[in-house]
Motif scaffolding. Structure first.
Motif, PDB file in Angstrom:
ATOM      1  N   THR A   7     -14.648  25.511  81.837  1.00  0.00           N
ATOM      2  CA  THR A   7     -14.548  26.945  82.148  1.00  0.00           C
ATOM      3  C   THR A   7     -15.336  27.767  81.146  1.00  0.00           C
ATOM      4  O   THR A   7     -16.082  28.682  81.515  1.00  0.00           O
ATOM      5  CB  THR A   7     -13.068  27.394  82.137  1.00  0.00           C
ATOM      6  N   HIS A   8     -15.164  27.437  79.858  1.00  0.00           N
ATOM      7  CA  HIS A   8     -15.914  28.148  78.809  1.00  0.00           C
ATOM      8  C   HIS A   8     -17.414  27.928  78.990  1.00  0.00           C
ATOM      9  O   HIS A   8     -18.221  28.849  78.829  1.00  0.00           O
ATOM     10  CB  HIS A   8     -15.487  27.669  77.426  1.00  0.00           C
ATOM     11  N   HIS A  31     -16.164  24.780  67.586  1.00  0.00           N
ATOM     12  CA  HIS A  31     -16.052  25.810  66.549  1.00  0.00           C
ATOM     13  C   HIS A  31     -16.400  25.265  65.171  1.00  0.00           C
ATOM     14  O   HIS A  31     -17.174  25.869  64.427  1.00  0.00           O
ATOM     15  CB  HIS A  31     -14.631  26.379  66.543  1.00  0.00           C
ATOM     16  N   PHE A  32     -15.832  24.102  64.816  1.00  0.00           N
ATOM     17  CA  PHE A  32     -16.100  23.556  63.488  1.00  0.00           C
ATOM     18  C   PHE A  32     -17.563  23.198  63.319  1.00  0.00           C
ATOM     19  O   PHE A  32     -18.152  23.442  62.266  1.00  0.00           O
ATOM     20  CB  PHE A  32     -15.230  22.327  63.209  1.00  0.00           C
ATOM     21  N   SER A  33     -18.165  22.631  64.358  1.00  0.00           N
ATOM     22  CA  SER A  33     -19.581  22.244  64.263  1.00  0.00           C
ATOM     23  C   SER A  33     -20.469  23.463  64.078  1.00  0.00           C
ATOM     24  O   SER A  33     -21.445  23.423  63.328  1.00  0.00           O
ATOM     25  CB  SER A  33     -20.003  21.475  65.516  1.00  0.00           C
ATOM     26  N   ASN A  34     -20.123  24.562  64.761  1.00  0.00           N
ATOM     27  CA  ASN A  34     -20.908  25.783  64.606  1.00  0.00           C
ATOM     28  C   ASN A  34     -20.745  26.365  63.203  1.00  0.00           C
ATOM     29  O   ASN A  34     -21.704  26.842  62.601  1.00  0.00           O
ATOM     30  CB  ASN A  34     -20.491  26.810  65.659  1.00  0.00           C
ATOM     31  N   PHE A  35     -19.515  26.279  62.680  1.00  0.00           N
ATOM     32  CA  PHE A  35     -19.272  26.689  61.291  1.00  0.00           C
ATOM     33  C   PHE A  35     -20.020  25.772  60.325  1.00  0.00           C
ATOM     34  O   PHE A  35     -20.669  26.228  59.373  1.00  0.00           O
ATOM     35  CB  PHE A  35     -17.769  26.652  60.999  1.00  0.00           C
ATOM     36  N   ALA A  36     -19.955  24.472  60.589  1.00  0.00           N
ATOM     37  CA  ALA A  36     -20.499  23.485  59.651  1.00  0.00           C
ATOM     38  C   ALA A  36     -22.010  23.593  59.511  1.00  0.00           C
ATOM     39  O   ALA A  36     -22.547  23.336  58.428  1.00  0.00           O
ATOM     40  CB  ALA A  36     -20.104  22.072  60.087  1.00  0.00           C
ATOM     41  N   ILE A  37     -22.707  23.999  60.582  1.00  0.00           N
ATOM     42  CA  ILE A  37     -24.166  24.054  60.465  1.00  0.00           C
ATOM     43  C   ILE A  37     -24.587  25.197  59.540  1.00  0.00           C
ATOM     44  O   ILE A  37     -25.515  25.066  58.748  1.00  0.00           O
ATOM     45  CB  ILE A  37     -24.836  24.159  61.853  1.00  0.00           C
ATOM     46  N   PHE A  89     -24.258  39.463  71.897  1.00  0.00           N
ATOM     47  CA  PHE A  89     -25.490  38.858  72.414  1.00  0.00           C
ATOM     48  C   PHE A  89     -25.601  37.409  71.929  1.00  0.00           C
ATOM     49  O   PHE A  89     -26.357  37.111  71.002  1.00  0.00           O
ATOM     50  CB  PHE A  89     -26.714  39.652  71.948  1.00  0.00           C
ATOM     51  N   PRO A  90     -24.849  36.472  72.535  1.00  0.00           N
ATOM     52  CA  PRO A  90     -24.829  35.079  72.061  1.00  0.00           C
ATOM     53  C   PRO A  90     -26.011  34.258  72.556  1.00  0.00           C
ATOM     54  O   PRO A  90     -25.909  33.490  73.513  1.00  0.00           O
ATOM     55  CB  PRO A  90     -23.504  34.553  72.619  1.00  0.00           C
ATOM     56  N   THR A  91     -27.176  34.422  71.900  1.00  0.00           N
ATOM     57  CA  THR A  91     -28.361  33.662  72.286  1.00  0.00           C
ATOM     58  C   THR A  91     -28.969  32.965  71.084  1.00  0.00           C
ATOM     59  O   THR A  91     -28.754  33.373  69.942  1.00  0.00           O
ATOM     60  CB  THR A  91     -29.452  34.581  72.879  1.00  0.00           C
ATOM     61  N   GLU A 254     -26.516  28.944  71.951  1.00  0.00           N
ATOM     62  CA  GLU A 254     -26.697  28.344  73.275  1.00  0.00           C
ATOM     63  C   GLU A 254     -26.309  26.876  73.309  1.00  0.00           C
ATOM     64  O   GLU A 254     -26.347  26.244  74.367  1.00  0.00           O
ATOM     65  CB  GLU A 254     -28.155  28.522  73.725  1.00  0.00           C
ATOM     66  N   GLU A 255     -25.903  26.343  72.169  1.00  0.00           N
ATOM     67  CA  GLU A 255     -25.422  24.962  72.100  1.00  0.00           C
ATOM     68  C   GLU A 255     -23.939  24.917  71.735  1.00  0.00           C
ATOM     69  O   GLU A 255     -23.392  23.852  71.471  1.00  0.00           O
ATOM     70  CB  GLU A 255     -26.259  24.185  71.076  1.00  0.00           C
ATOM     71  N   THR A 256     -23.290  26.102  71.736  1.00  0.00           N
ATOM     72  CA  THR A 256     -21.884  26.218  71.350  1.00  0.00           C
ATOM     73  C   THR A 256     -21.040  26.647  72.544  1.00  0.00           C
ATOM     74  O   THR A 256     -21.375  27.608  73.241  1.00  0.00           O
ATOM     75  CB  THR A 256     -21.716  27.248  70.223  1.00  0.00           C
ATOM     76  N   VAL A 257     -19.937  25.954  72.770  1.00  0.00           N
ATOM     77  CA  VAL A 257     -19.018  26.302  73.848  1.00  0.00           C
ATOM     78  C   VAL A 257     -18.136  27.463  73.395  1.00  0.00           C
ATOM     79  O   VAL A 257     -17.556  27.432  72.311  1.00  0.00           O
ATOM     80  CB  VAL A 257     -18.142  25.086  74.229  1.00  0.00           C
ATOM     81  N   GLY A 258     -18.038  28.515  74.220  1.00  0.00           N
ATOM     82  CA  GLY A 258     -17.265  29.698  73.846  1.00  0.00           C
ATOM     83  C   GLY A 258     -17.947  30.487  72.746  1.00  0.00           C
ATOM     84  O   GLY A 258     -17.283  31.004  71.838  1.00  0.00           O
TER      85      GLY A 258
END
Length: 505
Positions: A7-8, A31-37, A89-91, A254-258
């Motif tokens: 859904t997300h 979420h953690f992976s996006n934080f970790a990068i 603007f999540p791009t 664009e590689e992150t869910v939600g």
């Protein structure tokens, strides 16, 4: 993928389509992976260690004990402003997109160039710092010494490996950056405990004691000056340079869910936790220094001086191994960020060879040409990065200007042309944050071009001149910017074709 995740994912793709872009990259990051990068690029075990000389050879203990608090709060202002924008603007290549929508074509184009320059130079500075750290820690075991050719060969090999890993897909990269998140936190805690445990004494007053170590007293890291205020601000380049790269969370939107909800908090958390743990180990480092005057004279070698003087050999080399691995992954994550910015800008024909640079590999779902181009440019820049402090200054100036530009555009657009916010919204407080960011950027620019980094001003001047020539001579007539209005609807067939080409359902 779970029903909730699906859904997300569907909502993320719709948001991307509404902005006129195809879902070409693989959206698998949590979420953690996006934080970790972002946390991996900030990497307090990289810039926070390799740039220690800027603080201890400047204003002494207070440059770290107080400097990290000041620098952390400054970076937090930018993180909050960036969070507001990234939610709306999540791009990929977020900063460029934000500036274009809120400030116009030229503002977006200039933001993109400054951000790209900052990302390429920070990748060069990170990997040069890693080489310097490797030589200082393990170089004697392999017979490797500091030198132009040894550095160049080391960087070609290391940056090449970082590019290969990025080439193979975001899954491989996120597994390593996830590991890096734990590695940095664990390494910082272990380093803090070790320094405190083996410190000759615990003189906490060092943390707020200002001493002028400019000139020969500080190993000539900074030229002689009688102004303790200036030398303290010069030392702020340590936390300011270290606390960069958190825009990586936005670049991988664009590689992150939600993404609209997770990216903003990942940006903020990466800065808060990095600043906190960097302050802790830097304070422990100051307390462990056997002799402040002797440490200041060590200049850029101060970290190894303290470690050799206080930490037992086996523990010391174990810590060195952790730090070196974290620094390598820091460069790896920076390749990811730089390539996504290159891909996003090329997607809107903002770069020479855009058709080539925006290509996404069907098998790995990565912008492979953007990855290898970013890596090659960073290695090329190392020919000018022999003076590590100059590379740090250029990086700090370029990145913080690129951070400020979309936030400044948002300040004037907020409530006027910009009325639709994302799910993460701080309300009118955004305007206050934006004013702080503009003021901080002005200070960073001033400090970044002070001696001995006068060459940084020349580099920035050349960049400014070439930028003006490129815009007024070519891009003002050619560059259209990101799609808006009717151009978004017109892109529907192109979006469908792009997604079919990479196998996006």
């Amino acid at each position: 993928m779970s029903n909730t995740g699906a859904t997300h994912h569907a909502a993320d793709v719709k948001t991307l389509h509404d902005m006129g872009y195809a879902q070409e990259l693989s959206r698998r990051m949590g979420h953690f992976s996006n934080f970790a990068i972002s946390f991996s690029i900030i990497c307090i075990l990289s810039g926070g260690i390799n740039s220690l000389g800027q603080g201890t050879s400047g204003a002494g203990g207070a440059a770290l004990g107080i400097g990290w608090i000041v620098g952390g709060l400054a970076a937090l202002m930018f993180a909050l402003g960036m969070a507001q924008l990234s939610s709306a603007f999540p791009t990929a290549g977020g900063l460029y997109h934000w500036s274009s929508i809120l400030g116009g074509r030229f503002w977006g184009w200039l933001t993109a160039w400054l951000n790209l320059i900052g990302l390429i130079t920070v990748l060069a500075a990170i990997n040069v710092g890693t080489f310097n750290f490797f030589v200082g820690s393990f170089g004697s075991f392999f017979g490797i010494e500091l030198g132009y050719w040894s550095q160049l060969i080391f960087l070609i090999v290391m940056t090449g490996i970082q590019a290969i890993i990025n080439h193979l897909g975001i899954q491989v990269t996120t597994k390593l950056t996830d590991l890096s998140g734990y590695l940095i936190l664990g390494g910082a805690v272990l380093l803090t405990v070790a320094l405190l445990a083996y410190a000759p004494s615990h003189d906490f007053s060092r943390l707020w004691t200002f001493t002028n170590y400019s000139g020969a007293a500080g190993g000539n890291v900074w030229p002689q000056t009688s102004s303790i205020v200036l030398i303290f601000f010069l030392g702020l380049l340590l936390p300011i340079y270290t606390l960069t790269g958190y825009d990586a969370s936005a670049h991988t939107s664009e590689e992150t869910v939600g993404a609209a909800k997770k990216v903003p908090t990942a940006i903020i958390h990466s800065v808060v936790w990095a600043a906190l743990f960097a302050w802790l180990f830097s304070s422990a480092f100051v307390l462990a220094i056997p002799d402040m005057e002797e440490a200041a004279k060590q200049g850029w070698n101060v970290f190894f001086y303290v470690m050799d003087s206080t930490i037992p050999a086996k523990l010391k080399y174990f810590l060195y191994a952790i730090i070196l691995l974290a620094q390598f992954i820091c460069g790896l994550a920076t390749v990811t960020s730089a390539s996504r910015m290159t891909f996003a800008f090329a997607r809107d024909d903002g770069l020479p060879g855009s058709k080539y640079l925006r290509t996404v590999n069907r098998k790995h779902r990565t912008p492979v040409h953007a990855i290898w181009t970013s890596a090659a440019l960073a290695v090329g820049f190392t020919a000018f990065a022999g003076a590590y402090s100059v590379a740090v200054s250029v990086t700090s100036i370029a990145l913080y200007l690129s951070y400020t530009m979309p936030i400044a555009a948002g300040l004037f657009a907020y409530g006027n042309s910009w009325t639709k916010m994302g799910p993460w919204d701080m309300g009118p407080a955004f305007r206050v944050i934006a004013v702080f960011c503009i003021g901080i950027a002005a200070v960073v620019f001033y400090v970044g071009v002070q001696p001995p980094n006068g060459f940084a001003l020349k580099v920035v001047g050349v960049i400014g001149l070439l930028t003006a020539i490129a815009w007024f001579g070519i891009e003002n007539r050619r560059f259209k910017g990101p799609p808006i209005g009717d151009r978004i609807a017109a892109r529907a067939p192109e979006i469908a074709a792009a997604e079919a080409a990479v196998g996006e359902a």
